[in-house]
Design a protein around this motif. Structure first.
Motif, PDB file in Angstrom:
ATOM      1  N   CYS A  22      -8.401  -3.568   1.201  1.00 34.52           N
ATOM      2  CA  CYS A  22      -8.335  -4.152   2.548  1.00 34.52           C
ATOM      3  C   CYS A  22      -9.726  -4.380   3.127  1.00 34.52           C
ATOM      4  O   CYS A  22      -9.987  -5.417   3.749  1.00 34.52           O
ATOM      5  N   LYS A  23     -10.632  -3.432   2.903  1.00 34.53           N
ATOM      6  CA  LYS A  23     -12.004  -3.594   3.396  1.00 34.53           C
ATOM      7  C   LYS A  23     -12.687  -4.779   2.726  1.00 34.53           C
ATOM      8  O   LYS A  23     -13.417  -5.538   3.366  1.00 34.53           O
TER       9      LYS A  23
ATOM     10  N   ASP B  44       3.287  -0.831   4.003  1.00 41.29           N
ATOM     11  CA  ASP B  44       3.321   0.531   3.474  1.00 41.29           C
ATOM     12  C   ASP B  44       4.662   0.726   2.773  1.00 41.29           C
ATOM     13  O   ASP B  44       5.714   0.671   3.403  1.00 41.29           O
TER      14      ASP B  44
ATOM     15  N   GLY C  56      -0.270   3.793   1.736  1.00 41.97           N
ATOM     16  CA  GLY C  56      -0.738   4.442   2.954  1.00 41.97           C
ATOM     17  C   GLY C  56      -2.227   4.676   3.013  1.00 41.97           C
ATOM     18  O   GLY C  56      -2.966   4.374   2.075  1.00 41.97           O
ATOM     19  N   PRO C  57      -2.683   5.216   4.127  1.00 39.23           N
ATOM     20  CA  PRO C  57      -4.123   5.396   4.364  1.00 39.23           C
ATOM     21  C   PRO C  57      -4.801   6.363   3.399  1.00 39.23           C
ATOM     22  O   PRO C  57      -6.017   6.306   3.219  1.00 39.23           O
TER      23      PRO C  57
ATOM     24  N   SER D  40       0.824  -1.199   0.000  1.00 40.55           N
ATOM     25  CA  SER D  40       0.000   0.000   0.000  1.00 40.55           C
ATOM     26  C   SER D  40       0.861   1.254   0.000  1.00 40.55           C
ATOM     27  O   SER D  40       2.010   1.243   0.443  1.00 40.55           O
TER      28      SER D  40
ATOM     29  N   CYS E  49      -6.279   1.237  -1.974  1.00 43.69           N
ATOM     30  CA  CYS E  49      -5.669   0.374  -0.951  1.00 43.69           C
ATOM     31  C   CYS E  49      -6.672   0.107   0.170  1.00 43.69           C
ATOM     32  O   CYS E  49      -6.847  -1.043   0.607  1.00 43.69           O
ATOM     33  N   THR E  50      -7.339   1.155   0.616  1.00 39.98           N
ATOM     34  CA  THR E  50      -8.337   1.023   1.677  1.00 39.98           C
ATOM     35  C   THR E  50      -9.489   0.133   1.239  1.00 39.98           C
ATOM     36  O   THR E  50      -9.926  -0.753   1.985  1.00 39.98           O
TER      37      THR E  50
END
Length: 108
Positions: A20-21, A34, A10-11, A8, A16-17
């Motif tokens: 992951c979800k 990261d 990062g947030p 990823s 990426c988010t």
């Protein structure tokens, strides 16, 4: 057991988010790395130079370079979940068959 690594940026990376979800929603455990830190330059070089990706996330399954993708791919995540459930079911059947054989052997 299937191992999934999500590389990823990062947030702030929406793809990426979402990846992951989605992995969480279908019950697939994963590790997030990261790759924005300077210490991860070798990983970034591998993902871009060796695998040819230029967008995050990069997802690698079972540490197999031939089983990977880039970006948010719910279709591939869902296919991975189906595959993981099938493998788990087959392992359970083999385990149950072994227990049945042991139990019938003990009944004499």
């Amino acid at each position: 057991m299937t191992t999934v690594t999500v590389y990823s940026t990062g947030p702030a990376c929406i793809r990426c988010t979402l990846t992951c979800k989605r992995l969480d929603a279908v019950g697939i455990g994963h590790t997030v790395i990261d790759i924005t830190r300077d210490a991860d330059k070798a990983i970034r070089d591998f993902l871009t130079d060796e695998l040819g990706y230029s967008e995050a996330p990069v997802v690698i399954v079972d540490d197999e370079p031939e089983h990977h993708w880039s970006g948010f791919r719910p279709d591939l995540i869902d296919a991975l979940a189906v595959h993981a459930r099938r493998i788990a079911s087959e392992q359970l059947q083999v385990s149950s068959a072994g227990l049945t054989r042991k139990a019938s052997h003990v009944r004499r």
